[in-house]
Design an enzyme around this catalytic site. Sequence first.
Site, PDB file in Angstrom:
ATOM      1  N   LYS A 126       0.965  -1.237  -0.025  1.00  0.00           N
ATOM      2  CA  LYS A 126       0.104  -0.017  -0.140  1.00  0.00           C
ATOM      3  C   LYS A 126       0.895   1.119   0.002  1.00  0.00           C
ATOM      4  O   LYS A 126       2.037   1.337   0.566  1.00  0.00           O
ATOM      5  CB  LYS A 126      -1.081   0.143   1.449  1.00  0.00           C
ATOM      6  N   ASP A 166      -7.017   4.370  -4.891  1.00  0.00           N
ATOM      7  CA  ASP A 166      -7.474   3.952  -3.569  1.00  0.00           C
ATOM      8  C   ASP A 166      -8.216   5.481  -3.151  1.00  0.00           C
ATOM      9  O   ASP A 166      -8.397   5.952  -4.145  1.00  0.00           O
ATOM     10  CB  ASP A 166      -6.498   3.832  -2.428  1.00  0.00           C
TER      11      ASP A 166
HETATM   12  N1  GLU Z   1      -7.025   0.063  -3.031  1.00  0.00           N
HETATM   13  C1  GLU Z   1      -7.798  -1.152  -3.608  1.00  0.00           C
HETATM   14  C2  GLU Z   1      -7.988  -2.061  -2.378  1.00  0.00           C
HETATM   15  O1  GLU Z   1      -7.831  -1.586  -1.387  1.00  0.00           O
HETATM   16  C3  GLU Z   1      -7.443  -1.793  -4.891  1.00  0.00           C
HETATM   17  C4  GLU Z   1      -5.996  -2.211  -5.049  1.00  0.00           C
HETATM   18  C5  GLU Z   1      -5.398  -2.657  -6.467  1.00  0.00           C
HETATM   19  O2  GLU Z   1      -6.387  -2.455  -7.339  1.00  0.00           O
HETATM   20  O3  GLU Z   1      -4.239  -2.683  -6.537  1.00  0.00           O
HETATM   21  O4  GLU Z   1      -8.001  -3.156  -2.773  1.00  0.00           O
END
Ligand code: GLU
Length: 447
Positions: A126, A166
């Site tokens: 993340k 996100d």
């Molecule tokens: N931010 C999204 C999540 O919490 C998507 C992450 C992504 O597609 O890599 O899963």
Amino acid sequence: MNYVDEILQRVKEQNPAQPEFHQTVEEVLESLRPVIDRNEEAYRRNAILERMTAPDRAIQFRVAWVDDQGQAQVNYGYRVQFNGAIGPYKGGLRFHPSVNMSIMKFLGFEQTFKNSLTSLPMGGAKGGSDFDPRGKSDREVMRFCQAFMDELYKYVGADMDVPAGDIGVGAREVGYLFGQYKRLTSRYEGMITGKGMSYGGSLIRPEATGFGAVYYVNEMLKSFGDSIEGKTFAVSGFGNVAWGTVQKVTELGGKVVTISGPDGYIYDEDGINTEEKINFMLEMRASGRDKVQDYADKFGVPFFPGQKPWGVKADILMPCATQNEIKMPEAEQIVANGTKYYVEVANMPTTNDAMAYLKKNGVIVAPSKAVNAGGVAVSGLEMSQNSMRYNWTAEEVDAKLKQIMKNIYWNSFNAAKEYGMEGDLVAGANIAGFQKVVDAMMAQGVV
Ligand code: GLU
């Protein structure tokens, strides 16, 4: 001391003042106790839990940029590459003033299990920044994204680490981030997902998190002999995830009566069920005002300032906003209302005590790392398409997403059953996600 208790204590000592990170580790490890007890010797010898709770690396950097007035601004940038045992790191970028290392670690830890559940080869990561996109001009957002990528490009790449969106990072930001990566590296590769269709994006990616959540709910209700048809839903948030959720619930015959923003919630008795109403959610987001009251003004429905929709009587609740929205008072209200299904769609919207209270009082709880995995799953499918230099149709992507969500539900259900916790979808998701990562870590030696 018991292995789990030892690790919980260690995580708190080694990561002081990171409450969200402590919270998620506690939530996951508590539900993994039966699995860990069964394998304690091997796990201890290989320091599985010590390694599982320490990120492979956590990068923090300065992002300096110049605003429209010529004033230099400084934000913090982050990328936490949590666990790379089952594939290249994968996870979104969050731009929000609340972002700090605790939030990044909590999201990276969750992402590891979530990505594992999708059955696609993706490790967990993340990233993000405390940059606040609210009120910024388009040019400011572009300059910020470019400055952010000036440092991040060293750590990401199609086979290394693949970010995505996100909260606060949507198609526009992804475009600017991709453009700057390409300028810096001269590489045209799928190093980020959520891209626009003209430069390597996947159909259904914008809808994927919401659609996937509703496919999960559909499977869950079927397994309880129930269905979406005719059910009332309360949803929070009004961003991308809420938008996809409202669309799919409506299509499958359910009625969504609430959405919310930082300013309060709206109650639409007839349902947010027309193209005009659903598209208005996109308009509100694009306006950058971050106000759901605009919906009430436009459609003449009640608006409840400063409140969340959890007092509303609905069959199914789907929090789609952000972490820790449901604490003890909300949980008590939900139980008092006789709500049957509580479906986490945002990452960790429930505090641990509230979650325990809901479960203890017979509410069926579906956990975010399973429910919202459709977003990252379609990101994984975007990576596959980029690697093939080929695109699937919307129908093909949607069919794969449906199958993935179905598998997630049943894998979680069966994992809980195997450990004598039938019906505990929270424990089941943690166990199913954990097992694959542990197998891969064991096979790869102490690294
Ligand atoms: N931010 C999204 C999540 O919490 C998507 C992450 C992504 O597609 O890599 O899963």
